[in-house]
Design an enzyme around this catalytic site. Structure first.
Site, PDB file in Angstrom:
ATOM      1  N   ASP A 149      20.558  70.597  53.451  1.00 27.70           N
ATOM      2  CA  ASP A 149      21.368  70.695  54.665  1.00 27.70           C
ATOM      3  C   ASP A 149      22.854  70.792  54.283  1.00 27.70           C
ATOM      4  O   ASP A 149      23.403  69.864  53.708  1.00 27.70           O
ATOM      5  CB  ASP A 149      21.097  69.429  55.480  1.00 27.70           C
TER       6      ASP A 149
ATOM      7  N   ASN B 156      19.109  74.940  63.526  1.00 28.60           N
ATOM      8  CA  ASN B 156      19.071  76.396  63.756  1.00 28.60           C
ATOM      9  C   ASN B 156      20.483  76.985  63.917  1.00 28.60           C
ATOM     10  O   ASN B 156      20.681  77.961  64.640  1.00 28.60           O
ATOM     11  CB  ASN B 156      18.190  76.756  64.963  1.00 28.60           C
TER      12      ASN B 156
ATOM     13  N   CYS C 272      14.774  75.173  60.447  1.00 26.80           N
ATOM     14  CA  CYS C 272      15.577  74.070  59.898  1.00 26.80           C
ATOM     15  C   CYS C 272      15.774  73.038  60.994  1.00 26.80           C
ATOM     16  O   CYS C 272      15.015  73.009  61.968  1.00 26.80           O
ATOM     17  CB  CYS C 272      16.889  74.574  59.298  1.00 26.80           C
TER      18      CYS C 272
ATOM     19  N   CYS D 103      22.640  76.698  60.772  1.00 27.36           N
ATOM     20  CA  CYS D 103      23.101  76.919  59.386  1.00 27.36           C
ATOM     21  C   CYS D 103      22.046  77.658  58.554  1.00 27.36           C
ATOM     22  O   CYS D 103      22.150  78.863  58.316  1.00 27.36           O
ATOM     23  CB  CYS D 103      23.462  75.590  58.717  1.00 27.36           C
ATOM     24  N   ARG D 104      21.009  76.946  58.121  1.00 29.49           N
ATOM     25  CA  ARG D 104      20.085  77.517  57.138  1.00 29.49           C
ATOM     26  C   ARG D 104      19.126  78.558  57.713  1.00 29.49           C
ATOM     27  O   ARG D 104      18.996  79.668  57.164  1.00 29.49           O
ATOM     28  CB  ARG D 104      19.273  76.387  56.466  1.00 29.49           C
ATOM     29  N   SER D 105      18.436  78.226  58.802  1.00 27.98           N
ATOM     30  CA  SER D 105      17.391  79.160  59.264  1.00 27.98           C
ATOM     31  C   SER D 105      17.944  80.453  59.866  1.00 27.98           C
ATOM     32  O   SER D 105      17.350  81.518  59.627  1.00 27.98           O
ATOM     33  CB  SER D 105      16.374  78.479  60.183  1.00 27.98           C
TER      34      SER D 105
END
Ligand code: 4NP
Length: 159
Positions: free
Chosen positions: A125, A11, A8, A13-15
């Site tokens: 995001d 690095n 993401c 939040c999402r990934s």
């Protein structure tokens, strides 16, 4: 070992959430000696930071811990090392494609390609939104995780 890299922007939040969810699934299936997971960001902004508190909280609610993860940036070697390089959104995908050697281009995909029935193509995001955005992110990751595992088993583990 089949190596999966989730990517993401930050690095945090999402990934790292995807790394945690997918690693838990791989462990559950007894495949941790065959499949490994990692994550990184296309930016350098949060290098060394743990995942965002909201991501850690949502992970905990779902029975996993991502507290020990630390953010890192994408590096050129990643394109050689990993078998799957999975972007959360099209902006991450474009950033990856900008530096990916042609020979490795086939490894670079959107995560939600592995959730073919899902209405969205991108994991948005959640950084500037509220807690509900993080729950949505985890739901989308869940939707793709099983399909990703099935793809690895079919293409690489002969199942
Ligand atoms: P991520 O979320 O890419 O899912 O880790 C973000 C984290 C930080 C920022 C943007 C997105 N930021 O602007 O610092």
């Amino acid at each position: 070992m089949i190596r999966v890299l989730f990517v993401c922007l930050g690095n945090i939040c999402r990934s790292p959430s995807a790394e945690g969810v997918f690693r838990a699934l791989v462990n559950e299936q007894g495949l941790s000696d065959r499949i490994s997971a990692d994550s990184c960001g296309t930016s350098t902004w949060h290098i060394g930071s743990p995942p965002d508190n909201r991501a850690r909280g949502e992970a905990k609610r779902r029975g996993i811990s991502i507290d020990g993860l630390r953010a890192r940036a994408l590096k050129p070697d990643d394109f050689d090392i990993f078998d799957y390089i999975l972007a959360m959104d099209s902006s991450n995908l474009l950033n990856l494609e900008a530096t990916c050697p042609d020979v490795h281009r086939v490894k670079v995909r959107l995560l939600l390609e592995f959730a073919p029935g899902h209405p969205e193509r991108e994991v948005p995001d959640p950084y500037y939104g509220g807690a509900e955005g993080f729950a949505q992110v985890f739901d989308m990751i869940d939707a793709a995780a099983a399909g990703l595992l099935a793809d690895i088993q079919r293409r690489h583990l002969g199942n």
